[in-house]
Design a protein around this motif. Structure first.
Motif, PDB file in Angstrom:
ATOM      1  N   GLU A 110       0.669  -1.393  -0.040  1.00 36.07           N
ATOM      2  CA  GLU A 110      -0.002  -0.009   0.136  1.00 36.07           C
ATOM      3  C   GLU A 110       0.934   1.226  -0.064  1.00 36.07           C
ATOM      4  O   GLU A 110       0.468   2.328  -0.423  1.00 36.07           O
ATOM      5  N   ALA A 111       2.131   1.226   0.532  1.00 39.14           N
ATOM      6  CA  ALA A 111       2.813   2.298   0.107  1.00 39.14           C
ATOM      7  C   ALA A 111       3.165   2.806  -0.950  1.00 39.14           C
ATOM      8  O   ALA A 111       2.881   2.486  -1.889  1.00 39.14           O
ATOM      9  N   ARG A 112       3.403   4.362  -0.918  1.00 40.23           N
ATOM     10  CA  ARG A 112       3.651   5.065  -1.953  1.00 40.23           C
ATOM     11  C   ARG A 112       5.184   4.880  -2.209  1.00 40.23           C
ATOM     12  O   ARG A 112       5.918   5.627  -1.662  1.00 40.23           O
ATOM     13  N   TYR A 113       5.617   4.667  -3.432  1.00 44.34           N
ATOM     14  CA  TYR A 113       6.989   4.751  -3.898  1.00 44.34           C
ATOM     15  C   TYR A 113       6.892   4.519  -5.488  1.00 44.34           C
ATOM     16  O   TYR A 113       6.016   4.220  -6.002  1.00 44.34           O
ATOM     17  N   LYS A 114       7.967   4.861  -6.016  1.00 41.06           N
ATOM     18  CA  LYS A 114       7.810   4.725  -7.557  1.00 41.06           C
ATOM     19  C   LYS A 114       9.181   4.023  -7.994  1.00 41.06           C
ATOM     20  O   LYS A 114      10.378   4.242  -7.734  1.00 41.06           O
ATOM     21  N   LEU A 115       9.085   2.728  -8.334  1.00 38.39           N
ATOM     22  CA  LEU A 115      10.204   2.009  -9.177  1.00 38.39           C
ATOM     23  C   LEU A 115       9.699   1.644 -10.476  1.00 38.39           C
ATOM     24  O   LEU A 115       8.576   1.478 -11.019  1.00 38.39           O
ATOM     25  N   GLY A 116      10.698   1.555 -11.221  1.00 34.62           N
ATOM     26  CA  GLY A 116      10.624   1.158 -12.656  1.00 34.62           C
ATOM     27  C   GLY A 116      10.327  -0.440 -12.870  1.00 34.62           C
ATOM     28  O   GLY A 116      10.411  -1.247 -11.818  1.00 34.62           O
ATOM     29  N   THR A 117       9.939  -0.937 -13.869  1.00 32.80           N
ATOM     30  CA  THR A 117       9.807  -2.351 -14.066  1.00 32.80           C
ATOM     31  C   THR A 117      10.872  -3.250 -13.886  1.00 32.80           C
ATOM     32  O   THR A 117      10.497  -4.283 -13.254  1.00 32.80           O
ATOM     33  N   MET A 118      11.920  -2.762 -14.109  1.00 33.42           N
ATOM     34  CA  MET A 118      12.975  -3.820 -13.922  1.00 33.42           C
ATOM     35  C   MET A 118      13.471  -3.804 -12.335  1.00 33.42           C
ATOM     36  O   MET A 118      13.555  -4.887 -11.933  1.00 33.42           O
ATOM     37  N   GLU A 119      13.414  -2.561 -11.958  1.00 29.88           N
ATOM     38  CA  GLU A 119      13.408  -2.605 -10.409  1.00 29.88           C
ATOM     39  C   GLU A 119      12.466  -3.447  -9.475  1.00 29.88           C
ATOM     40  O   GLU A 119      12.966  -4.148  -8.757  1.00 29.88           O
ATOM     41  N   GLN A 120      11.253  -3.392 -10.039  1.00 33.91           N
ATOM     42  CA  GLN A 120      10.127  -4.171  -9.178  1.00 33.91           C
ATOM     43  C   GLN A 120      10.531  -5.574  -9.503  1.00 33.91           C
ATOM     44  O   GLN A 120      10.233  -6.301  -8.694  1.00 33.91           O
ATOM     45  N   LYS A 121      11.032  -6.083 -10.406  1.00 36.43           N
ATOM     46  CA  LYS A 121      11.232  -7.680 -10.677  1.00 36.43           C
ATOM     47  C   LYS A 121      12.576  -7.855 -10.151  1.00 36.43           C
ATOM     48  O   LYS A 121      12.342  -9.206  -9.564  1.00 36.43           O
ATOM     49  N   VAL A 122      13.499  -7.262 -10.006  1.00 37.83           N
ATOM     50  CA  VAL A 122      14.557  -7.796  -9.089  1.00 37.83           C
ATOM     51  C   VAL A 122      14.117  -7.548  -7.636  1.00 37.83           C
ATOM     52  O   VAL A 122      14.507  -8.782  -6.892  1.00 37.83           O
ATOM     53  N   ILE A 123      13.331  -6.882  -7.330  1.00 40.15           N
ATOM     54  CA  ILE A 123      12.869  -6.885  -5.704  1.00 40.15           C
ATOM     55  C   ILE A 123      12.152  -8.110  -5.645  1.00 40.15           C
ATOM     56  O   ILE A 123      12.249  -9.011  -4.490  1.00 40.15           O
ATOM     57  N   ALA A 124      11.056  -8.687  -6.601  1.00 37.52           N
ATOM     58  CA  ALA A 124      10.282  -9.528  -6.436  1.00 37.52           C
ATOM     59  C   ALA A 124      10.985 -10.882  -6.524  1.00 37.52           C
ATOM     60  O   ALA A 124      10.702 -11.833  -5.616  1.00 37.52           O
ATOM     61  N   ALA A 125      12.193 -10.970  -7.425  1.00 42.87           N
ATOM     62  CA  ALA A 125      13.056 -12.179  -7.425  1.00 42.87           C
ATOM     63  C   ALA A 125      13.639 -12.482  -6.218  1.00 42.87           C
ATOM     64  O   ALA A 125      13.907 -13.639  -5.623  1.00 42.87           O
ATOM     65  N   ILE A 126      14.286 -11.320  -5.615  1.00 46.65           N
ATOM     66  CA  ILE A 126      14.900 -11.673  -4.243  1.00 46.65           C
ATOM     67  C   ILE A 126      13.836 -12.196  -3.122  1.00 46.65           C
ATOM     68  O   ILE A 126      14.080 -12.948  -2.333  1.00 46.65           O
ATOM     69  N   ALA A 127      12.602 -11.288  -3.096  1.00 49.02           N
ATOM     70  CA  ALA A 127      11.939 -11.648  -2.216  1.00 49.02           C
ATOM     71  C   ALA A 127      11.133 -13.171  -2.195  1.00 49.02           C
ATOM     72  O   ALA A 127      11.051 -13.636  -1.355  1.00 49.02           O
ATOM     73  N   SER A 128      11.257 -13.534  -3.652  1.00 57.55           N
ATOM     74  CA  SER A 128      10.757 -15.116  -3.764  1.00 57.55           C
ATOM     75  C   SER A 128      11.573 -16.123  -3.206  1.00 57.55           C
ATOM     76  O   SER A 128      11.187 -17.306  -3.229  1.00 57.55           O
ATOM     77  N   ASN A 129      12.791 -15.582  -2.957  1.00 60.52           N
ATOM     78  CA  ASN A 129      13.761 -16.508  -2.384  1.00 60.52           C
ATOM     79  C   ASN A 129      13.815 -16.552  -0.686  1.00 60.52           C
ATOM     80  O   ASN A 129      14.612 -17.347  -0.275  1.00 60.52           O
ATOM     81  N   ILE A 130      13.127 -15.561  -0.280  1.00 62.06           N
ATOM     82  CA  ILE A 130      13.142 -15.536   1.301  1.00 62.06           C
ATOM     83  C   ILE A 130      12.384 -17.024   1.879  1.00 62.06           C
ATOM     84  O   ILE A 130      11.022 -16.909   1.237  1.00 62.06           O
ATOM     85  N   SER A 131      12.792 -17.595   2.899  1.00 62.08           N
ATOM     86  CA  SER A 131      12.004 -18.758   3.479  1.00 62.08           C
ATOM     87  C   SER A 131      11.379 -18.138   4.563  1.00 62.08           C
ATOM     88  O   SER A 131      11.773 -17.096   5.412  1.00 62.08           O
ATOM     89  N   PRO A 132      10.106 -18.792   4.832  1.00 59.75           N
ATOM     90  CA  PRO A 132       9.485 -18.394   6.108  1.00 59.75           C
ATOM     91  C   PRO A 132      10.078 -18.563   7.303  1.00 59.75           C
ATOM     92  O   PRO A 132       9.895 -17.935   8.352  1.00 59.75           O
TER      93      PRO A 132
END
Length: 391
Positions: free
Chosen positions: A24-46
């Protein structure tokens, strides 16, 4: 420890989990930046108690996102620089904070890799998420071409179970980082909403329609109606197929590398044929002949052994299936527990039932032939069981 690194695994079925306050936060990232963030987050274990340090291949990332860029290394360098820079982060409570996405971004010159680590201040948004978080498969956003599409996907995904969501137009512009772009509704609709609607329906597990809500003559709010995407099954099938291709390519490369140790230049097509017999079987066989000097044609030898082993296993499987059918016939005529007296059975009676059972998985001629081959074995076992009851 910060010096220890793990490989970043690019798996489109990996789950990305983010707290809703970050979504919900307000921030601005480009397409590539968002994909890098998502890829890193997808490797986080619970179970992770801290952020890990990851190293990823730029070439593999390019393949994951389907980029056709001829200067991907330069683009990644720009992305990492941007993600390292603090930005004004406005959280869900409206509190301004300066925060960076990454605390580490090392370009490994000559290796074609980058080492990254999330900034520790992001822990509340990615770790220990028990409630109020959004989760989706990485494959849903990794092929989206527009940054707006990714942000709208996450904003709607967090409300997927509620079926609809309404934003003021000002709030929506702010969350998408376009406060000063597309001031006219028609431009905002044509440049942001309609393309995002089309992309989500084509590439993700949700879809939406929207309704502008007027106040007087002006558009004051936008109401989104969120629906599961009926194409989702096909989409996920395509993702799995793409993943299987990636894994197959990795297996091909590994076997080709092993071939070099044996002095063999193995064509990709040949290795793909070998892989039909199982990667473990191929690697084990190559290991077993690595130091043997009595094999002149190692490629021919490997192909022959793999083929013969497969034929032998197929025959064993056929034998197992036949034995299963025989046991089914014997079980059919075995007296029930508690029976006091039973008669021995004539061959003609057993044959009729046995042939019917065999014919479920073979031709009538094959069923007859199997009965002739196994008749004595079947009759002896059936009547032995029946004799035990009468005695």
């Amino acid at each position: 420890m910060y010096d220890e690194t793990k490989p970043l695994v690019f798996n489109q079925l990996n789950l990305v989990s983010k707290s809703n306050s970050l979504v919900e936060a307000r921030y601005k990232l480009g397409t590539m930046e968002q994909k890098v963030i998502a890829a890193i987050a997808s490797n986080i274990s619970p179970d992770d108690k801290d952020f890990q340090t990851y190293t990823f291949s730029i070439k593999e990332f390019k393949e994951l996102i389907g980029s056709k860029s001829k200067n991907i290394y330069h683009e990644i360098d720009k992305v990492m620089t941007k993600l390292m820079q603090p930005f004004n982060f406005i959280n869900a409570e409206g509190k301004p904070t300066k925060i960076a996405w990454l605390s580490k971004a090392t370009y490994n010159v000559g290796e074609g890799t980058v080492t990254v680590r999330f900034d520790p201040d992001l822990k509340p948004f990615f770790l220990f998420l028990n409630e109020k978080f959004t989760r989706y498969k990485l494959g849903n956003i990794i092929h989206l071409r527009r940054s707006y599409s990714i942000r709208i996907y996450e904003l709607l995904k967090s409300y997927e179970g509620l079926a609809e969501r309404t934003f003021t137009l000002e709030e929506l512009r702010s969350k998408l980082g376009v406060e000063n772009k597309y001031p006219h509704w028609i431009n905002f609709r044509q440049r942001v909403l309609d393309p995002a609607k089309e992309e989500l329906e084509e590439k993700t597990d949700i879809m939406f329609t929207y309704e502008p809500i007027k106040k007087g003559r002006s558009i004051e709010k936008v109401k989104f109606i969120i629906k599961p995407n009926p194409k989702n099954k096909t989409l996920m099938t395509n993702i799995v197929e793409q993943l299987e291709k990636v894994l197959e390519n990795e297996d091909v490369l590994e076997i080709q590398e092993k071939g070099k140790e044996l002095g063999l230049a193995l064509p990709k097509k040949l290795v793909q044929e070998w892989l039909k017999y199982g990667k473990e079987n191929v690697m084990e066989l190559m290991e077993s002949i690595q130091y043997r000097g009595d094999i002149e044609n190692k490629i021919g030898y490997i192909s022959s052994v793999l083929r013969k082993k497969a034929e032998s296993e197929e025959k064993m499987a056929d034998v197992d299936q036949v034995q299963k059918k025989i046991r089914e016939v014997i079980h059919y005529f075995t007296p029930r527990q508690g029976a006091r007296k039973v008669d021995l059975l004539p061959e003609w009676l057993v044959k009729s039932t046995a042939v019917d059972i065999f014919a479920k998985d073979m031709t009538p001629e094959e069923a007859e032939q199997l009965w002739e081959e196994k008749r004595d074995e079947i009759m002896e076992e059936i009547n032995n069981r029946r004799r035990k009851v009468t005695t």
